[in-house]
Design a protein around this motif. Sequence first.
Motif, PDB file in Angstrom:
ATOM      1  N   UNK A 177      -3.276   0.889  -7.663  1.00  0.00           N
ATOM      2  CA  UNK A 177      -1.823   1.106  -7.336  1.00  0.00           C
ATOM      3  C   UNK A 177      -1.768   2.391  -6.628  1.00  0.00           C
ATOM      4  N   UNK A 178      -2.253   3.208  -6.827  1.00  0.00           N
ATOM      5  CA  UNK A 178      -2.652   4.496  -5.880  1.00  0.00           C
ATOM      6  C   UNK A 178      -2.679   4.031  -4.596  1.00  0.00           C
ATOM      7  N   UNK A 179      -3.748   3.034  -4.428  1.00  0.00           N
ATOM      8  CA  UNK A 179      -3.833   2.596  -2.921  1.00  0.00           C
ATOM      9  C   UNK A 179      -2.844   2.349  -2.305  1.00  0.00           C
ATOM     10  N   UNK A 180      -2.071   1.479  -3.101  1.00  0.00           N
ATOM     11  CA  UNK A 180      -0.786   0.855  -2.661  1.00  0.00           C
ATOM     12  C   UNK A 180       0.009   1.769  -2.025  1.00  0.00           C
ATOM     13  N   UNK A 181       0.265   2.914  -2.894  1.00  0.00           N
ATOM     14  CA  UNK A 181       1.137   3.814  -2.724  1.00  0.00           C
ATOM     15  C   UNK A 181       0.721   4.679  -1.258  1.00  0.00           C
ATOM     16  N   UNK A 182      -0.694   5.166  -1.245  1.00  0.00           N
ATOM     17  CA  UNK A 182      -1.321   5.946  -0.152  1.00  0.00           C
ATOM     18  C   UNK A 182      -1.072   4.937   1.107  1.00  0.00           C
ATOM     19  N   UNK A 183      -1.336   3.566   1.044  1.00  0.00           N
ATOM     20  CA  UNK A 183      -1.263   2.771   2.354  1.00  0.00           C
ATOM     21  C   UNK A 183       0.187   2.921   2.882  1.00  0.00           C
ATOM     22  N   UNK A 184       1.227   2.783   1.914  1.00  0.00           N
ATOM     23  CA  UNK A 184       2.756   2.894   2.337  1.00  0.00           C
ATOM     24  C   UNK A 184       2.990   4.040   2.854  1.00  0.00           C
ATOM     25  N   UNK A 185       2.596   5.037   2.363  1.00  0.00           N
ATOM     26  CA  UNK A 185       2.921   6.602   2.895  1.00  0.00           C
ATOM     27  C   UNK A 185       2.074   6.723   4.224  1.00  0.00           C
ATOM     28  N   UNK A 186       1.204   6.092   4.459  1.00  0.00           N
ATOM     29  CA  UNK A 186       0.295   6.248   5.728  1.00  0.00           C
ATOM     30  C   UNK A 186       1.192   5.482   6.901  1.00  0.00           C
ATOM     31  N   UNK A 187       2.137   4.603   6.447  1.00  0.00           N
ATOM     32  CA  UNK A 187       2.905   3.909   7.402  1.00  0.00           C
ATOM     33  C   UNK A 187       4.361   4.486   7.832  1.00  0.00           C
ATOM     34  N   UNK A 188       4.635   5.613   7.027  1.00  0.00           N
ATOM     35  CA  UNK A 188       5.858   6.372   7.213  1.00  0.00           C
ATOM     36  C   UNK A 188       5.637   7.276   8.321  1.00  0.00           C
ATOM     37  N   UNK A 189       6.894   7.401   9.002  1.00  0.00           N
ATOM     38  CA  UNK A 189       6.724   8.454   9.813  1.00  0.00           C
ATOM     39  C   UNK A 189       7.510   9.730   9.640  1.00  0.00           C
ATOM     40  N   UNK A 190       7.920   9.668   8.439  1.00  0.00           N
ATOM     41  CA  UNK A 190       8.738  10.939   7.658  1.00  0.00           C
ATOM     42  C   UNK A 190       8.520  10.943   6.217  1.00  0.00           C
ATOM     43  N   UNK A 191       8.409  12.111   5.418  1.00  0.00           N
ATOM     44  CA  UNK A 191       8.596  12.059   4.195  1.00  0.00           C
ATOM     45  C   UNK A 191       9.526  11.194   3.444  1.00  0.00           C
ATOM     46  N   UNK A 192       9.077  10.524   2.295  1.00  0.00           N
ATOM     47  CA  UNK A 192       9.936   9.628   1.765  1.00  0.00           C
ATOM     48  C   UNK A 192      10.272   9.886   0.207  1.00  0.00           C
ATOM     49  N   UNK A 193      11.216   9.471  -0.278  1.00  0.00           N
ATOM     50  CA  UNK A 193      11.718   9.700  -1.730  1.00  0.00           C
ATOM     51  C   UNK A 193      10.940   8.729  -2.605  1.00  0.00           C
ATOM     52  N   UNK A 213      -3.618  10.436   6.579  1.00  0.00           N
ATOM     53  CA  UNK A 213      -2.783   9.530   7.112  1.00  0.00           C
ATOM     54  C   UNK A 213      -3.894   8.668   8.336  1.00  0.00           C
ATOM     55  N   UNK A 214      -4.400   9.464   8.974  1.00  0.00           N
ATOM     56  CA  UNK A 214      -5.277   8.722   9.943  1.00  0.00           C
ATOM     57  C   UNK A 214      -6.590   7.929   9.448  1.00  0.00           C
ATOM     58  N   UNK A 215      -7.100   8.631   8.266  1.00  0.00           N
ATOM     59  CA  UNK A 215      -8.115   8.046   7.580  1.00  0.00           C
ATOM     60  C   UNK A 215      -7.886   6.684   6.872  1.00  0.00           C
ATOM     61  N   UNK A 216      -6.550   6.958   6.332  1.00  0.00           N
ATOM     62  CA  UNK A 216      -6.193   5.350   5.621  1.00  0.00           C
ATOM     63  C   UNK A 216      -5.677   4.408   6.773  1.00  0.00           C
ATOM     64  N   UNK A 217      -5.303   4.831   7.720  1.00  0.00           N
ATOM     65  CA  UNK A 217      -4.880   3.738   8.701  1.00  0.00           C
ATOM     66  C   UNK A 217      -6.241   3.215   9.462  1.00  0.00           C
ATOM     67  N   UNK A 218      -7.380   4.094   9.365  1.00  0.00           N
ATOM     68  CA  UNK A 218      -8.327   3.822  10.097  1.00  0.00           C
ATOM     69  C   UNK A 218      -9.123   2.791   9.324  1.00  0.00           C
ATOM     70  N   UNK A 219      -9.278   3.250   7.917  1.00  0.00           N
ATOM     71  CA  UNK A 219      -9.705   2.429   6.965  1.00  0.00           C
ATOM     72  C   UNK A 219      -9.316   0.881   6.723  1.00  0.00           C
ATOM     73  N   UNK A 220      -7.871   0.876   6.830  1.00  0.00           N
ATOM     74  CA  UNK A 220      -7.186  -0.395   6.731  1.00  0.00           C
ATOM     75  C   UNK A 220      -7.293  -1.074   7.946  1.00  0.00           C
ATOM     76  N   UNK A 221      -7.616  -0.552   9.255  1.00  0.00           N
ATOM     77  CA  UNK A 221      -8.075  -1.390  10.248  1.00  0.00           C
ATOM     78  C   UNK A 221      -9.335  -1.879  10.253  1.00  0.00           C
ATOM     79  N   UNK A 222     -10.281  -1.410   9.222  1.00  0.00           N
ATOM     80  CA  UNK A 222     -11.750  -1.935   9.260  1.00  0.00           C
ATOM     81  C   UNK A 222     -12.553  -0.969  10.159  1.00  0.00           C
ATOM     82  N   UNK A 223     -12.121   0.389  10.309  1.00  0.00           N
ATOM     83  CA  UNK A 223     -12.995   1.262  11.119  1.00  0.00           C
ATOM     84  C   UNK A 223     -13.407   0.544  12.305  1.00  0.00           C
TER      85      UNK A 223
END
Length: 323
Positions: free
Chosen positions: A251-267, A313-323
């Motif tokens: 569940x933490x992974x889902x939140x982290x992945x979502x935040x990595x896709x956001x361009x600004x802070x979210x509530x 953010x860059x780490x999460x996006x890179x990981x999701x892209x399979x490095x």
Amino acid sequence: MFNFYDRSSELTTLENWILKDSSCLIALLGISGIGKTTLTLQLIKQIKTNFNYIIYRSLRFSPTLDVTLTKLLKNFPQEADISQNLETKISQLLNYLNQYRCLIILDDLQMLFCSGKIAGQYQTESENYQIFFQLIAEMNHQSCLILNSREKPIEIAQLETKNNSVRSLILSNLGLGAKQILDNHKLSDEETWENLIDIYQGNPRWIEFTATMIQEFFDSSVAKFLQWEKVILSESLVAELDKNFQRITQNEQKIIIQLAQENKPVTLHQIDKILELSTSDLLNSIQSLKRRLLLDIKQEDKTTYFSLNSVLKQYVMWTEEGR
């Protein structure tokens, strides 16, 4: 030998808590690489004359409390044999902490916690530590125990709300003190150093890794390095971040992945609308990520906003892209 960079404010805070306020239990918290161990070693140098005993132990290999207590007790005059009974060992140590003024540092506390579970949840064989820390906080003695950790222990969060002798300090970025690291690496373009430090969150180890890469591939020029648009993660930095992210829940992974896709802070409400999590799972996961110090959190107009820093953010996006 270790390099110590300016942490005068944090040193003053810890020194006051220990020597003036007689704090008996302190959690020194921070993401990996931020300098917890280095700060603790510098603190020892500054206040060592105030103690009869100073003991440093690493919990990196997840020793049981029984093993840790045995090693701690061996530092004191053995008026009697060290007991084989855990409860008696705790009593023996507490007696020494009352008889002498001691400073004990237990490093890498997070290694006692479960991977893939909510932050600060002890492994079954380490659950006795929680009882031990509570006794340290509640019993009368003249000593101090410092816990270095990448995750905030749940019992510390509970104890510090009702016990003035229990404190926690989150070690934040090094700020402009990190310029010393870049100077040590003999990097050029000093006018751009502040920008580099901001990108890598003033984290000493992250900046060390990046400075080495700049030396090897960019002729020691920070300006050349910064011409690249993306945050560049060295393999050493990726390995460092892996240690943090391998421990989080699904569940933490889902939140982290979502935040990595956001361009600004979210509530919290915005996260809730996107992710299919129960309210309980969402709140517990956010709280856990907060205890792991993986979220940037800010308050604005009585609303809380969540985001990831540029490196994470860059780490999460890179990981999701399979490095």
